[in-house]
Scaffold this active site. Structure first.
Site, short mmCIF file in Angstrom:
data_model
loop_
_atom_site.label_atom_id
_atom_site.label_comp_id
_atom_site.label_asym_id
_atom_site.label_seq_id
_atom_site.Cartn_x
_atom_site.Cartn_y
_atom_site.Cartn_z
N HIS A 277 31.64 -33.99 1.11
CA HIS A 277 31.34 -32.83 0.25
C HIS A 277 30.45 -33.26 -0.92
CE1 HIS A 277 32.11 -29.22 -2.26
NE2 HIS A 277 32.10 -30.13 -3.24
N GLU A 278 30.84 -34.35 -1.59
CA GLU A 278 30.04 -34.84 -2.72
C GLU A 278 28.62 -35.19 -2.28
OE1 GLU A 278 30.92 -34.70 -5.82
OE2 GLU A 278 32.86 -33.89 -5.21
N HIS A 281 26.30 -32.28 -2.09
CA HIS A 281 25.62 -31.93 -3.36
C HIS A 281 24.34 -32.74 -3.50
CE1 HIS A 281 28.53 -29.22 -4.96
NE2 HIS A 281 29.50 -30.10 -4.97
N GLU A 355 28.81 -25.09 -4.11
CA GLU A 355 30.04 -25.62 -3.54
C GLU A 355 30.16 -25.23 -2.06
OE1 GLU A 355 31.87 -27.83 -4.92
OE2 GLU A 355 30.75 -27.66 -6.79
N ASP A 359 30.35 -27.77 1.04
CA ASP A 359 31.43 -27.68 2.04
C ASP A 359 30.85 -27.60 3.45
OD1 ASP A 359 33.46 -27.87 0.24
OD2 ASP A 359 34.00 -25.74 0.23
ZN LIG Z 1 31.55 -29.82 -5.21
#
Ligand SMILES: [Zn+2]
Length: 414
Positions: A277-278, A281, A355, A359
């Protein structure tokens, strides 16, 4: 008091009323759902944990309301109440050069503001966090943190304030453009230096030594084409039981950081999903986009200040009788948030969109199911509410509310 004073008071009143109303909605929503775990979480979260999350959210929301009223009164005191004017007169009587006087006024205003916030931060750490079992901060750590923060403010803030006031005085009518360049350079330098220079002042970072997990993570990093200066564990448990993971830094100076508390809570595949997930980004360039928006906002803000600084109504409307560069800066920093609050829903919406994108990325590179399991464990461990008020959440939340986020990820399984 002039027309602008009334505009300011009206905006402050509207922002306080809006925030109190939203907090009231949040409190009702969480309290109304306290006795029943939402169906989507019924298997993973027990009623005890759900009640604890509700109580924790309610206590924080109630403290938030008090703090909001307190801060608003202080803001009125600094401006219309003549607080800044008083502080300025005090330093003017020392007969220093305009720039040195300005630095002294700015610095002392920041110190006074920090001291006035201290009771709330003490109460938050040693009463609320303590009561819910999250606090690990000792009084010695708390005082040490304050001392380090004060030292950093002196070392970084004084030269920065000095340079800003010097530019305002000496670089002509385009000073705001030069000041923006200085500010942009300073911000980028801080982002770059944060992981290796600043963060280690407050926490210990040790390279991840779990070989199996490290190799697993490295495989994911290679697959995603992410180059970093290493994977570290941070001793977050020194201060708090809350867990998290993030990557920081710019360019090659990037680090992946796991809180030790997170590694204790999650299984290896869940840790991988959180990291994916990070990385999402990073891959979707959210960091760059955020930096560009920040830079454009500060450019707009400084251009506005470049105009406001010449308007006597700006000072007079905010309780200042003797205009100066440093008071313009301080007034601007204090008063702008009252007006920009109304942009908050836009910023939150933007952040929530990021976000979802991260995801989605995690779902393709790792596993949506593992990410859901990780998130549910973190909601539980951090006592995050599963039943926020939709309007409150739409206004403030940088992350989608738990049920929405889990539902979105569920559609990505398999
Ligand atoms: Zn996040």
């Amino acid at each position: 008091m002039n027309t602008f004073s009334w505009v300011f008071v009206a905006a402050l009143g509207a922002s306080v009323a809006l925030r109190l109303w939203l907090a009231g909605r949040q409190i009702s929503s969480v309290a109304a759902h306290r006795e029943r775990v939402p169906d989507a979480f019924a298997n993973a979260i027990q009623l005890d944990a759900h009640r604890k999350a509700a109580d924790y959210t309610l206590v924080k929301a109630r403290q938030g309301r008090l703090e909001l009223l307190y801060d608003s009164l202080l803001l009125l005191g600094w401006t219309l109440g003549g607080g800044l004017q008083w502080l300025d007169s005090l330093w003017l009587s020392a007969h220093w050069s305009p720039i040195n006087t300005g630095v002294a006024v700015i610095l002392s205003a920041f110190i006074i503001m920090a001291l006035l916030e201290l009771p709330f931060s003490l109460y938050h750490t040693f009463v609320i966090e303590e009561r819910f079992g999250f606090n690990k901060t000792t009084p010695a750590t708390f005082i040490g943190d304050l001392a380090k923060q004060a030292l950093l403010m002196l070392l970084l803030g004084v030269p920065l304030a000095w340079a800003a006031l010097w530019l305002m005085q000496s670089s002509g009518s385009l000073w705001w453009l030069y000041l923006w360049l200085l500010w942009a350079g300073f911000s980028l330098l801080m982002l770059w230096a944060y992981p290796t220079v600043i963060a280690p002042l407050f926490n210990k970072f040790t390279p991840l030594d779990n070989e199996q997990l490290r190799r697993r993570i490295q495989t994911l990093l290679d697959r995603c084409g992410f180059k970093s200066k290493g994977i570290y564990i941070m001793d977050g448990s020194r201060r708090s039981g809350h867990g998290n993971a993030y990557f920081t830094g710019l360019g090659r100076n990037k680090r992946i950081v796991f809180f030790d508390t997170l590694l204790e809570t999650l299984e290896a595949n869940e840790i991988e999903a959180v990291l994916a997930h990070e990385l999402g980004h990073f891959k979707r360039k959210h960091v760059q986009k955020r930096i560009v928006i920040m830079m454009l906002m500060s450019l707009g803000g400084l251009a506005l200040l470049g105009w406001l600084i010449q308007q006597t109504w700006f000072y007079q409307g905010l309780g200042v009788t003797q205009p100066s560069h440093h008071l313009a800066l301080l007034l601007f920093l204090m008063v702008t948030p009252v007006f920009t609050l109304f942009l908050q829903p836009l910023a939150s919406w933007f952040s929530r969109r990021h976000e979802f994108e991260a995801d989605d990325y995690a779902a393709t590179q790792s596993s949506a199911g593992d990410l859901i399991r990780a998130l549910v464990k973190l909601y539980k461990e951090n006592a995050s509410t599963l039943t926020p008020d939709p309007l409150y959440s739409a206004f403030y939340d940088s992350h989608p509310p738990a049920p929405v986020r889990v539902a979105h990820l569920s559609t990505r399984i398999g």
